[in-house]
Design a protein around this motif. Sequence first.
Motif, PDB file in Angstrom:
ATOM      1  N   ARG A 178       0.665  -1.267  -0.141  1.00 44.95           N
ATOM      2  CA  ARG A 178      -0.044  -0.151   0.044  1.00 44.95           C
ATOM      3  C   ARG A 178       0.861   1.282   0.003  1.00 44.95           C
ATOM      4  O   ARG A 178       0.577   2.411  -0.596  1.00 44.95           O
ATOM      5  CB  ARG A 178      -0.931  -0.071   1.261  1.00 44.95           C
ATOM      6  N   LEU A 211      -3.891  -0.080  -3.911  1.00 45.33           N
ATOM      7  CA  LEU A 211      -4.096   0.622  -2.642  1.00 45.33           C
ATOM      8  C   LEU A 211      -4.940  -0.258  -1.797  1.00 45.33           C
ATOM      9  O   LEU A 211      -4.749  -0.671  -0.827  1.00 45.33           O
ATOM     10  CB  LEU A 211      -4.466   1.902  -2.482  1.00 45.33           C
ATOM     11  N   GLY A 214      -4.016  -4.090  -1.526  1.00 46.22           N
ATOM     12  CA  GLY A 214      -2.663  -4.214  -0.898  1.00 46.22           C
ATOM     13  C   GLY A 214      -2.425  -5.475  -0.112  1.00 46.22           C
ATOM     14  O   GLY A 214      -1.228  -6.162  -0.259  1.00 46.22           O
TER      15      GLY A 214
END
Length: 650
Positions: A178, A211, A214
């Motif tokens: 992330r 993100l 992640g």
Amino acid sequence: MRPTSSLTWLSFITGATVMASEMAASRLMAPYFGSSTPVWAALISLVLGGLALGAHLGGRVADRSGRLTLLLSALCLSALALAMLPFLARVLLPGATAAVLGGRPIEGLGRVALLMVVAMPPLLVLGAVGPYVLRVGLAGVESAGAHAGRLSSASTVGSITGTLLAAFVVLPLLGTARTMALFAAVLGLTASWRLGWRWRLPAVGVPMVALALGAHALPRAPKAVDVAESPYAFIQVVKDEHGTRSLVFDEGYAVQSVHRPGLPVRGEVFGHYLLVPAMAQAAPRAPRVLVLGLGAGTSARGLRETYPGVEVVGVELDAEVVRLGRAHFDLPSEVEVHVGDARAFLASDTRQYDVILVDAFRFPYVPFHLTTREFAAAVAARLNPGGVACFNVGRYAQERAVVEAVGATLATVFPEVRAADARNHSNTLLFAGAPRARRAARGTHGVAPRIAAPAGGARGRRAEAGARRRATDGRQGPGGVAHRRHPPAGPLEWGEAPMKRLPSMPEFLAPLPLFAVALMAVNDRWLKPTFHNALTGKLSDVAICFFLPLYVSALLALVTRWPRARRVAVGAGFTACLYTALKVSQPAADLFCELLRPLGLPLGIRSFRAWADPTDLVTLPLVWAAVRYSRAAAREPSSLPAAPSTGVST
């Protein structure tokens, strides 16, 4: 001069992205290759090499094109690659590690090279930003210095910001994948701001998807039941076919904690731990034990099974490890757990303990602040009179440099330090007694007890025998579950002589080999030019035949795990073959001298001369003398007293 505010901001963002990505990449490599200094060196070299090549190419492209949109488009594509890198690493790198360990290095290197092919283009583009924006922003040479300084300082400040944000904020909160996705999104947004939605949507959208996903980029072993990423390590809980759960960090070199539900604590290192309270007690009572490096609580659980009423205080640096210990390793709720650094805890704690177990060495990674004399003194200060400290130090087979260094440090604080090797060839237990002044106050005259005889007559002896039996037999485990009885533990004698052994030196640094080198240097530099005769002609040959096998053996010790006898045998064979070739073939001698020339230049030696002379082979038997010397040196008695075997088996 063109407006430079946007160029300055672009330099700042790229500098932050480079350093944040490098910090995250080190964590990305850890589950597969560890986080040792060589891994860091390889990573830094790769990043710097990519940036350097990118700067070179970027400057040339800027002179030819000069269009900022070309650089911005390349940065958008780089943002996509950075966001996807953790997911590609999960696909490629596990196979690379398995291939190398399985004897297929070409396959392993191929997987690593494929990942580098993906990682290199973003590095080239990020490296090209500096010279490119410098060229784009110039309208004349009169203010070139100020413009270059402004861009360089913005990039440097960005690098500092990215380093601090990644290390102290983003990595601990978001994790590796992330973190890379977040900085990739910021880079993509900055680069695509002037390119329109056609570029902005993929440059920002793909990193945002990465993100959100992640957690799926974390590597996972086939038998893993839980994985986690903490600020300190990548952690896995692995369960085998017998139901045994193991806690491993990063590349999984060592098992940190073990639990097999329904059976008492047993095993190589943990069995030694369970004996330590019996060594420290002068009377049968519930001991107070401090565990520095609690892990998932295997030793704490074993102590509570073996010694009813024991008070266990555990210190663990990583809160995520404690959570996994509660969830998968039955860490007892009665154990007093403190999350923090072991040395900081000792500085703030005021209690005294009968036993202190130091199990914070996650070999091959050693926390250096826990190997100092000051730390040993802090441990000694927290021991009750007659107390015992046990340090678990990792090693690899017969490589004992770390063990001997830690033991020598302990010997400066504790008057008695004893070593016991675990049968797994990767751990050595160092047992250290309380300071001499405390035992003298108890009337022991500075001599450590041989597992002090318990007070209280037959009842006390039965209590100690019961503690030993529970520690080595394990039949008193939870639920009364029985398992194989270990061989009886021999008398764990606590020696009187302190440990004073220094780390072993390479074979060629011993007095006789050094004398051979000095003889060769003096003979070649002064004796031969002054007294040119048969004696001076043979002195260097004598020194070479004796010294070179030991030198080759010492070099092999740096790159192999071979025993000393094999290394010296290889060195002797190499010396005999090389020396024979040089003495019977003049072309071979000339080639050898040319190879030596670069080594002699720093010493002021511009050339070497060697002549083929078969009569020099009369000195060849000295190679065997070097082998005999090495064998004799290896048989010298060790000054490190080893404790008798405890009989604790895996």
